[in-house]
Design an enzyme around this catalytic site. Structure first.
Site, PDB file in Angstrom:
ATOM      1  N   ASP A  49      -1.865  -8.528   9.860  1.00  0.00           N
ATOM      2  CA  ASP A  49      -1.687  -7.101  10.643  1.00  0.00           C
ATOM      3  C   ASP A  49      -0.540  -7.268  10.090  1.00  0.00           C
ATOM      4  O   ASP A  49       0.570  -8.027  11.102  1.00  0.00           O
ATOM      5  CB  ASP A  49      -2.576  -6.892  11.519  1.00  0.00           C
ATOM      6  CG  ASP A  49      -3.573  -6.027  11.536  1.00  0.00           C
ATOM      7  OD1 ASP A  49      -4.307  -5.626  12.299  1.00  0.00           O
ATOM      8  OD2 ASP A  49      -3.929  -6.548   9.699  1.00  0.00           O
ATOM      9  N   ASN A  95       0.683  -1.030   0.156  1.00  0.00           N
ATOM     10  CA  ASN A  95       0.133   0.168   0.224  1.00  0.00           C
ATOM     11  C   ASN A  95       0.441   1.457  -0.556  1.00  0.00           C
ATOM     12  O   ASN A  95       0.641   2.646  -0.015  1.00  0.00           O
ATOM     13  CB  ASN A  95      -1.263   0.076   1.266  1.00  0.00           C
ATOM     14  CG  ASN A  95      -2.473  -0.583   0.945  1.00  0.00           C
ATOM     15  OD1 ASN A  95      -3.014  -0.718  -0.367  1.00  0.00           O
ATOM     16  ND2 ASN A  95      -3.566  -0.670   2.072  1.00  0.00           N
ATOM     17  N   ASP A 118     -12.937  -6.041   8.473  1.00  0.00           N
ATOM     18  CA  ASP A 118     -13.045  -6.834   8.845  1.00  0.00           C
ATOM     19  C   ASP A 118     -15.014  -7.418   9.213  1.00  0.00           C
ATOM     20  O   ASP A 118     -14.635  -8.413   9.629  1.00  0.00           O
ATOM     21  CB  ASP A 118     -12.184  -7.046   9.938  1.00  0.00           C
ATOM     22  CG  ASP A 118     -12.069  -5.946  10.711  1.00  0.00           C
ATOM     23  OD1 ASP A 118     -11.072  -5.564  11.747  1.00  0.00           O
ATOM     24  OD2 ASP A 118     -12.648  -4.980  10.390  1.00  0.00           O
TER      25      ASP A 118
END
Lengths: 330, 330
Positions: free
Chosen positions: A149, A99, A244
Site C-alpha cells: 500500500d 490512480n 485482497d
C-alpha cells in the site's frame, strides 16, 4: 466344379489367413487400448504459470521480485516510500499504478533525481479503481510480486526475510497483515482480526487471510485473477474494497491450503498521518469493516462455498533482531 | 492349368489380404511401441515409507504420535514425566527404552497405579547404548514419533502445536532445540548454538540441526537409520553421543532441505536438578561439546560431504499464549 483342387487351398488358405490376421489385429488393438489407458492423464496446472515455462527461467525471474504499488492522492508518501523501497535487496523493478486520473505522473521529478537503483514504471490508469493493481502487467518479469500500500513502510530486513520465506512457500501469500473470518450459527460470516473470537477449539487464535497490501505472492495469480467471474470485479468496483479478500479466495481455492503465511514484522509503520494531502485512506470509512464482512459473504455465494482455511503458523526470523531471540530456560 | 480362374482370385485375394493385414499389423505394433514409450517411469521413493502403503492408512497412524523416551538412572524423573506425557492430546502409545541394564522395569508400580490413558511399553535393553532409542520398534504404529529426553518437560500446548506443525512438514525434524555447525577457513567444522558466530552474510542467525531429544519426526527415519554405514554406529557407540547429529545428517541427505524446523517453545524445562539419583546427564561431561564438533567432522567424512542446510525460520503459535501476540503499530 465347386471342389476344384485349386480353389480349395486358396479358399481354405484365405479363410485361415483371414481368421489368423483377424485374431492378431484384435489382440494388437486390445494391447493398444490397454497402453492408452495407462498413459498419464493431463492434469490441470495447480500452480499458476510455475510449470508452464518451457525454457529454464532466467536469474531475475527467480531470485528477485517486482514491487507493485498503487497510489491515489498521496504522492508525497509515494515518493518517500520509493526512496526506501527502491533499494531493497533482490528488487528487480517497481511498477507504480497511478490512480490519480488526469494528473501527470511525477516523471520529470523522478528522472531529475536519478540515477535510480532499479527501473520504476508509472502505469497511468484511466479510471480510479481499487483492482487496477491486480492487472497482469506485461512489464512483470519476476515470479514474485511484492505488493505494498502507498502508506505502508516495512523495513528492508523484514522484506528480505519475508522474500526468503515466500521462496519456501511460493504458492501462498506471504505477508505481514493477518486477518480472519468467523462463521456464526446462522451461516453468515464476519470478517475481522484478533478482537473477534478465535475459531476452532484449540488454544490460541487463527488467521484465514493475509492482506496483499504488504505481502509477497506469485505473479501467476495476477494472470489467474483475470479469469474470475464477472461478479467478483463488480463486487470490488461496487465497494472499492475487498480486492485482497478476493485474492485470498482465489489462492485458497487454487491450493486447497491456507491462502497465506503470516510473517511477524519487526518494523512496520503506517505513514498516513504524515501526508500533506489530507487524504486518509479507505479504511477510515465508517462502513469499511462491514463492507468486508459483506464481501466475504458475497464471495462465498459467487464461488459457491467457503474456500478459506485457517492457520496458526506465525513465522519470525531466527536470531533477529536479538541474536538469541530463541533462548529459553533449558 | 496355371491360370485357372478359381486359383487367380484365391491367390490374388490371398496376396492382397496378406499385404493388407501385414500393413495393419505393422501399424498396430508401431502404435503399441509408441504408447509403451509414453508410459510413466517408476521413480524412486524419496519419502521414507510415506508412499509405500498400499492400503489407506488407519486413523491412529496419521492423527496420532508415539512417544519414545529413553531412560538411564533417572527413574524418578521418568515416572514424573510419564504422568505428564501420558495425557498429551493425540498420543497413541509410549515406548520407554530402558537402558538400566540388569535393573527391573517399574512395571508393578506402573500397573498398580493404573488405569492409564495410553499403553506404555518398557523395552528392556541388554547394553546401555545411546542409540538404543533409534531402533525400529515393532510396536510403533504411528507415522509420527515424538522423542523426548528423560529430563525434559515440554508443555502440552507446545507439543500439541508442534505436532500440528510436523503434520505440515512431515519430512523434517520439528522440534524445540536448534543448533548449528559453522565452517572455518581450514575446512574443519565446529558445532554450537547462538554463541557461535552466525553463518552467512545476512542478518540474524541460522540453525542447521534440530535436536531429537525434544522433537517430532517421521517414523520412517527409524527404519532408514538401520541402513546407515557401520562407521556411524561405531561413532555413536564410541562417544555415547551424537545420535541426534547423525539423524540430522540422515534427514538432510534424504530431503535436500534443512533437516529441521524450529518451533519456539513457550514452556520447556530441564528437570535434571530434581532427580534423586544424583545423575546429571551426558551433556555435563567436559568433553561433550568438543565431542559433538568431532562427530560433525567424522560424519562429513563418512557421508563424503556436508549435507546439513541452514534455516532461519522460527515458528510460533499465532495468538498463543497472548491473544494478540502478533499486534503491531499499524
Amino acid at each position: 466344379r465347386y471342389f476344384h483342387f485349386c480353389k480349395l487351398p486358396g479358399r481354405v488358405m484365405g479363410i485361415r489367413l483371414l481368421r489368423f490376421t483377424s485374431v492378431v489385429i484384435i489382440v494388437l488393438l486390445l494391447v493398444a487400448g490397454a497402453l492408452t489407458a495407462l498413459l498419464p492423464s493431463i492434469k490441470d496446472d495447480k500452480m499458476p504459470n510455475l510449470r508452464r515455462e518451457p525454457k529454464a527461467p532466467s536469474q531475475p525471474a527467480l531470485d528477485a521480485f517486482t514491487l507493485i504499488m498503487q497510489t491515489y492522492n498521496r504522492t508525497d508518501l509515494l515518493l518517500k516510500l520509493l526512496n526506501h523501497y527502491q533499494a531493497i535487496p533482490h528488487l528487480h523493478k517497481v511498477i507504480v499504478v497511478w490512480n490519480n486520473v488526469g494528473e501527470k505522473i511525477p516523471e520529470d521529478t523522478w528522472n531529475s533525481l536519478g540515477p535510480h537503483p532499479v527501473p520504476v514504471i508509472f502505469k497511468v490508469q484511466t479510471v480510479n479503481r481499487m483492482r487496477n493493481r491486480l492487472q497482469n502487467f506485461p512489464e512483470l518479469e519476476t515470479k514474485a510480486v511484492l505488493m505494498m500500500d502507498d502508506d505502508t513502510l516495512v523495513s528492508a530486513h523484514d522484506l528480505a526475510f519475508a522474500f526468503s520465506v515466500w521462496q519456501q512457500f511460493p504458492e501462498q501469500i506471504v505477508g505481514f497483515v493477518p486477518r480472519k473470518h468467523i462463521s456464526t450459527p446462522s451461516g453468515v460470516y464476519t470478517y475481522g482480526s484478533f478482537e473477534l473470537q478465535s475459531p476452532g477449539s484449540g488454544k490460541g487464535d487463527q488467521y484465514s487471510m493475509v492482506l496483499i497490501g504488504a505481502a509477497f505472492f506469485h505473479s501467476g495469480y495476477l494472470e489467474d485473477f483475470q479469469k474470475q467471474p464477472e461478479a467478483v470485479y463488480a463486487l470490488i468496483d461496487e465497494t472499492q474494497n475487498c480486492d485482497d479478500i478476493a485474492m485470498n479466495f482465489l489462492v485458497a481455492k487454487n491450493t486447497g491450503k491456507s491462502s497465506g503465511v503470516f510473517v511477524k514484522p519487526v518494523d512496520i509503520r503506517n505513514l498516513e498521518k504524515d501526508t500533506n494531502s489530507g487524504y486518509s485512506g479507505m479504511w477510515h470509512r465508517a462502513e469499511h469493516l462491514l463492507q468486508r464482512s459483506y464481501c466475504v459473504n458475497k464471495l462465498v455465494n459467487i464461488y459457491d462455498g467457503m474456500p478459506l482455511k485457517y492457520s496458526n503458523i506465525m513465522i519470525s526470523q531466527f536470531g533477529f533482531p536479538n541474536y538469541a531471540n530463541h533462548k529459553n530456560k533449558m
